[in-house]
Write an enzyme that holds these catalytic residues in place. Sequence first.
Site, PDB file in Angstrom:
ATOM      1  N   CYS A   2       0.842  -1.186   0.000  1.00  0.00           N
ATOM      2  CA  CYS A   2       0.000   0.000   0.000  1.00  0.00           C
ATOM      3  C   CYS A   2       0.883   1.243   0.000  1.00  0.00           C
ATOM      4  O   CYS A   2       1.869   1.323   0.726  1.00  0.00           O
ATOM      5  CB  CYS A   2      -0.946   0.076   1.185  1.00  0.00           C
ATOM      6  SG  CYS A   2      -2.144  -1.234   1.237  1.00  0.00           S
ATOM      7  N   ARG A  27       6.217  -0.267  -3.946  1.00  0.00           N
ATOM      8  CA  ARG A  27       5.829  -0.939  -2.708  1.00  0.00           C
ATOM      9  C   ARG A  27       4.917  -2.135  -2.988  1.00  0.00           C
ATOM     10  O   ARG A  27       4.758  -2.997  -2.134  1.00  0.00           O
ATOM     11  CB  ARG A  27       5.120   0.047  -1.771  1.00  0.00           C
ATOM     12  CG  ARG A  27       5.992   1.214  -1.361  1.00  0.00           C
ATOM     13  CD  ARG A  27       5.195   2.210  -0.561  1.00  0.00           C
ATOM     14  NE  ARG A  27       4.797   1.678   0.728  1.00  0.00           N
ATOM     15  CZ  ARG A  27       5.530   1.719   1.823  1.00  0.00           C
ATOM     16  NH1 ARG A  27       6.709   2.286   1.797  1.00  0.00           N
ATOM     17  NH2 ARG A  27       5.083   1.216   2.950  1.00  0.00           N
ATOM     18  N   TRP A  78      -2.783  -2.938  -1.791  1.00  0.00           N
ATOM     19  CA  TRP A  78      -2.380  -4.347  -1.921  1.00  0.00           C
ATOM     20  C   TRP A  78      -3.417  -5.109  -1.112  1.00  0.00           C
ATOM     21  O   TRP A  78      -3.473  -4.981   0.109  1.00  0.00           O
ATOM     22  CB  TRP A  78      -0.979  -4.523  -1.349  1.00  0.00           C
ATOM     23  CG  TRP A  78      -0.325  -5.820  -1.703  1.00  0.00           C
ATOM     24  CD1 TRP A  78       0.411  -6.095  -2.819  1.00  0.00           C
ATOM     25  CD2 TRP A  78      -0.321  -7.018  -0.926  1.00  0.00           C
ATOM     26  NE1 TRP A  78       0.861  -7.381  -2.782  1.00  0.00           N
ATOM     27  CE2 TRP A  78       0.432  -7.975  -1.637  1.00  0.00           C
ATOM     28  CE3 TRP A  78      -0.879  -7.388   0.296  1.00  0.00           C
ATOM     29  CZ2 TRP A  78       0.640  -9.268  -1.169  1.00  0.00           C
ATOM     30  CZ3 TRP A  78      -0.676  -8.674   0.770  1.00  0.00           C
ATOM     31  CH2 TRP A  78       0.077  -9.595   0.038  1.00  0.00           C
ATOM     32  N   ASN A 104      -3.744   1.820   5.096  1.00  0.00           N
ATOM     33  CA  ASN A 104      -2.745   0.768   4.942  1.00  0.00           C
ATOM     34  C   ASN A 104      -2.738  -0.005   6.248  1.00  0.00           C
ATOM     35  O   ASN A 104      -2.684   0.593   7.312  1.00  0.00           O
ATOM     36  CB  ASN A 104      -1.373   1.419   4.680  1.00  0.00           C
ATOM     37  CG  ASN A 104      -0.229   0.417   4.694  1.00  0.00           C
ATOM     38  OD1 ASN A 104      -0.451  -0.781   4.695  1.00  0.00           O
ATOM     39  ND2 ASN A 104       0.986   0.930   4.699  1.00  0.00           N
ATOM     40  N   GLY A 105      -2.820  -1.346   6.188  1.00  0.00           N
ATOM     41  CA  GLY A 105      -2.803  -2.147   7.410  1.00  0.00           C
ATOM     42  C   GLY A 105      -4.052  -3.003   7.505  1.00  0.00           C
ATOM     43  O   GLY A 105      -4.778  -3.185   6.534  1.00  0.00           O
ATOM     44  N   GLU A 487      19.995 -17.190  -2.253  1.00  0.00           N
ATOM     45  CA  GLU A 487      19.636 -15.874  -2.774  1.00  0.00           C
ATOM     46  C   GLU A 487      19.477 -15.924  -4.308  1.00  0.00           C
ATOM     47  O   GLU A 487      18.541 -15.332  -4.863  1.00  0.00           O
ATOM     48  CB  GLU A 487      20.711 -14.855  -2.353  1.00  0.00           C
ATOM     49  CG  GLU A 487      20.543 -13.452  -2.889  1.00  0.00           C
ATOM     50  CD  GLU A 487      19.246 -12.758  -2.479  1.00  0.00           C
ATOM     51  OE1 GLU A 487      18.494 -13.284  -1.653  1.00  0.00           O
ATOM     52  OE2 GLU A 487      18.973 -11.683  -3.043  1.00  0.00           O
ATOM     53  N   LYS A 491      16.000 -14.958  -6.194  1.00  0.00           N
ATOM     54  CA  LYS A 491      15.931 -13.927  -7.244  1.00  0.00           C
ATOM     55  C   LYS A 491      15.256 -14.498  -8.491  1.00  0.00           C
ATOM     56  O   LYS A 491      14.437 -13.848  -9.114  1.00  0.00           O
ATOM     57  CB  LYS A 491      17.335 -13.409  -7.629  1.00  0.00           C
ATOM     58  CG  LYS A 491      18.006 -12.529  -6.614  1.00  0.00           C
ATOM     59  CD  LYS A 491      17.550 -11.088  -6.614  1.00  0.00           C
ATOM     60  CE  LYS A 491      16.572 -10.817  -5.525  1.00  0.00           C
ATOM     61  NZ  LYS A 491      17.006 -10.569  -4.207  1.00  0.00           N
ATOM     62  N   GLU A 494      11.413 -15.051  -7.904  1.00  0.00           N
ATOM     63  CA  GLU A 494      10.569 -13.859  -7.818  1.00  0.00           C
ATOM     64  C   GLU A 494      10.547 -13.066  -9.119  1.00  0.00           C
ATOM     65  O   GLU A 494       9.554 -12.442  -9.442  1.00  0.00           O
ATOM     66  CB  GLU A 494      10.954 -12.978  -6.634  1.00  0.00           C
ATOM     67  CG  GLU A 494      12.308 -12.320  -6.731  1.00  0.00           C
ATOM     68  CD  GLU A 494      12.635 -11.457  -5.524  1.00  0.00           C
ATOM     69  OE1 GLU A 494      11.736 -10.827  -4.960  1.00  0.00           O
ATOM     70  OE2 GLU A 494      13.828 -11.422  -5.145  1.00  0.00           O
ATOM     71  N   HIS A 510      21.517 -36.477  -0.151  1.00  0.00           N
ATOM     72  CA  HIS A 510      20.487 -36.890   0.816  1.00  0.00           C
ATOM     73  C   HIS A 510      19.093 -36.664   0.258  1.00  0.00           C
ATOM     74  O   HIS A 510      18.119 -36.621   1.013  1.00  0.00           O
ATOM     75  CB  HIS A 510      20.689 -36.139   2.136  1.00  0.00           C
ATOM     76  CG  HIS A 510      22.048 -36.395   2.719  1.00  0.00           C
ATOM     77  ND1 HIS A 510      22.397 -37.600   3.284  1.00  0.00           N
ATOM     78  CD2 HIS A 510      23.161 -35.618   2.764  1.00  0.00           C
ATOM     79  CE1 HIS A 510      23.663 -37.550   3.668  1.00  0.00           C
ATOM     80  NE2 HIS A 510      24.160 -36.351   3.360  1.00  0.00           N
ATOM     81  N   LYS A 613       7.084  -4.494  -2.102  1.00  0.00           N
ATOM     82  CA  LYS A 613       8.444  -4.169  -1.671  1.00  0.00           C
ATOM     83  C   LYS A 613       8.554  -4.220  -0.162  1.00  0.00           C
ATOM     84  O   LYS A 613       9.553  -4.651   0.392  1.00  0.00           O
ATOM     85  CB  LYS A 613       8.815  -2.772  -2.185  1.00  0.00           C
ATOM     86  CG  LYS A 613      10.210  -2.306  -1.800  1.00  0.00           C
ATOM     87  CD  LYS A 613      11.263  -3.062  -2.577  1.00  0.00           C
ATOM     88  CE  LYS A 613      12.675  -2.672  -2.226  1.00  0.00           C
ATOM     89  NZ  LYS A 613      13.657  -3.662  -2.696  1.00  0.00           N
TER      90      LYS A 613
HETATM   91  C1  F6R Z   1      13.604 -10.307  -2.227  1.00  0.00           C
HETATM   92  C2  F6R Z   1      13.169  -9.303  -1.270  1.00  0.00           C
HETATM   93  C3  F6R Z   1      12.460  -9.753  -0.053  1.00  0.00           C
HETATM   94  C4  F6R Z   1      12.866  -8.887   1.140  1.00  0.00           C
HETATM   95  C5  F6R Z   1      12.033  -9.258   2.376  1.00  0.00           C
HETATM   96  C6  F6R Z   1      12.442  -8.461   3.599  1.00  0.00           C
HETATM   97  O1  F6R Z   1      14.261  -9.733  -3.314  1.00  0.00           O
HETATM   98  O2  F6R Z   1      13.350  -8.136  -1.485  1.00  0.00           O
HETATM   99  O3  F6R Z   1      12.679 -11.091   0.196  1.00  0.00           O
HETATM  100  O4  F6R Z   1      14.222  -9.084   1.388  1.00  0.00           O
HETATM  101  O5  F6R Z   1      10.674  -9.026   2.107  1.00  0.00           O
HETATM  102  O6  F6R Z   1      12.261  -7.102   3.408  1.00  0.00           O
HETATM  103  P1  F6R Z   1      12.949  -6.045   4.365  1.00  0.00           P
HETATM  104  O7  F6R Z   1      14.410  -6.140   4.156  1.00  0.00           O
HETATM  105  O8  F6R Z   1      12.373  -4.727   3.957  1.00  0.00           O
HETATM  106  O9  F6R Z   1      12.557  -6.413   5.769  1.00  0.00           O
END
Ligand code: F6R
Length: 618
Positions: A2, A27, A78, A104-105, A487, A491, A494, A510, A613
Amino acid sequence: MCGIVGYVGPRPALDVVVEGLRRLEYRGYDSAGVAIVGDNELQIAKKAGRIENLDKLIASESATRAITGNTGMGHTRWATHGAPNDRNAHPHLDASGRIAVVHNGIIENFSALRAELESAGVEFVSETDTETVAHLVAAHLTAHGGSLADATRAVARRLQGAFTLVLLDAEQPEVVVAARRNSPLVLGVGYGETFLGSDVAAFIEYTREAVELGQDQVVEIRRDGYTITGFDGTPVTGRPFHIDWDLAAAEKGGFDYFMLKEMQEQPGAVRDTLLGHLVDGQIMLDEQRLDRQDLREIDKVFIVACGTAYHAGLIGKQAIEHWTRIPVEVEMASEFRYRDPVLSRQTLVVAISQSGETADTLEAVRHAREQNAKVLSICNTNGAQIPRESDAVLYTHAGPEIGVAATKTFVAQVAAVELVGLALAQARGTKYGDEITTEFDALCAVPDQISAALAAMEPVRELAREIASAKAILFIGRHVGYPVALEGALKLKELAYMHAEGFAAGELKHGPIALIEDGLPVVVVMPSPTGRPVLHQKMLSNVAEIKARGARTIVIAEAGDAAAREHADHLIEVPALPTLMSPFVTTIPLQVLAAEIALARGCDIDKPRNLAKSVTVE
Ligand code: F6R
């Protein structure tokens, strides 16, 4: 999750609000809407989907109703309560159309409030929890009169859960009012104009002077300033701060995607995060409400974080344990507080969060503090809730990260958590001063190596296009290479919506080795042949095992690793770095691979589907 924008001033509010929403797009959202007060009337436009849909709606209606006025607010939603459709999009109105609300929330007691309103004859037009607030505020104003801020305070006192609410009143067109509990909101102060935003990106084009809002506070903004109170009406002074980045930092700067620009900004993100943290041979944090004795007494560290930040924590664990000999556990923040972890006054909980807003991490921080543990947070957002609730803070100075996928904030988090390791080693005396300086200097050499890695990525882009149609890709690593593998897989999932898994290479036999089939791409994060010779040897055996079963091996290895070359269908060389710092460069090809595969598959790498985000709900 949001985005919220509010504005009062001399400019056409619609332009300011829609532009602000665009800057908050990153976001994550699935509908957008605006409310503007003009001629004592609320004008609303809202639409499911991207902001472009809202633009089209406003343009198509402009002949019959132009949205004009200098006071307004906007929202990108969102969905939580109710499907992401036009009806549930914000703003929401009361029955008379006098009050508009964006939110938002999650209002946890909304069912009870809705039942109460329905039994009083109110008819709801949406399925949202937000609409209850519009009806409650309108009912308060009808019954008691007074200002919009008074009514907002009265209603906020009745709400449970997390919320940022922004409200407009058609009969009080010179003000915007907001209430905040556990959800982000900052204030922007211009000349003769005042702004509200979920974060400062909403108004960075107009002012770099901002004010932090605290928990359970209501703010009224006007052209000539603002008034903040608690929910009980007690006056409160907000904390002003200057935003140390500008509009250019929040724009694409010639790149097609923010993510591509942010990947190139990684050397600077690490450099700026380290800057000024070694003073007279001492590692300094940014905010320190713990004394040296507190740090000396730490006998256990938990790192709590989500997603990419969790992977930074897994790398940090290796560094902290190695430098301090304090045991470290890394936990997903969403699991931490629900499993009753053993915490004490001697426990340090390191919370890593780019946004500083992630609900799971925030709740983990609160749980830790309730159990008397000390909390140190690593955060990229000045004034966010997690640093405010921490005993000590180390900021990552990565600048704004607009692409949903974390890239530059990840490397900055790794730098920061390694700094925490050095600060602990110093406080506990497990490293001499000159050793601390040597490690710090080694960290300071990292940005140049990241630049070198970035400059050599063209073959990775070509490879990515070649393998873009693969069904799945596996990633394997050992020691610090294991979180890098995780990681890389995250990436790819997502960004490219492709099945990807990261494994500790030693675990393959295993179970996961059963996944290997002819032509399956497997990315191998090779340990250094000189830094970790034993692991290097073991990894070569792992690669041989999967190659024998048909895997197409993509090996990321230190420059000059001849043995790795023999086992690689594709070799990607990265600059040699000390083991604990190697993730800074081994991560780079994995980011490039994921982004290029996603682009080849036609995905929007800045706004992957279903993702936000900053994840402000649990
Ligand atoms: C992946 C990504 C998410 C954030 C996670 C934590 O690319 O960006 O996995 O790392 O949502 O977000 P923060 O760091 O804002 O707590």
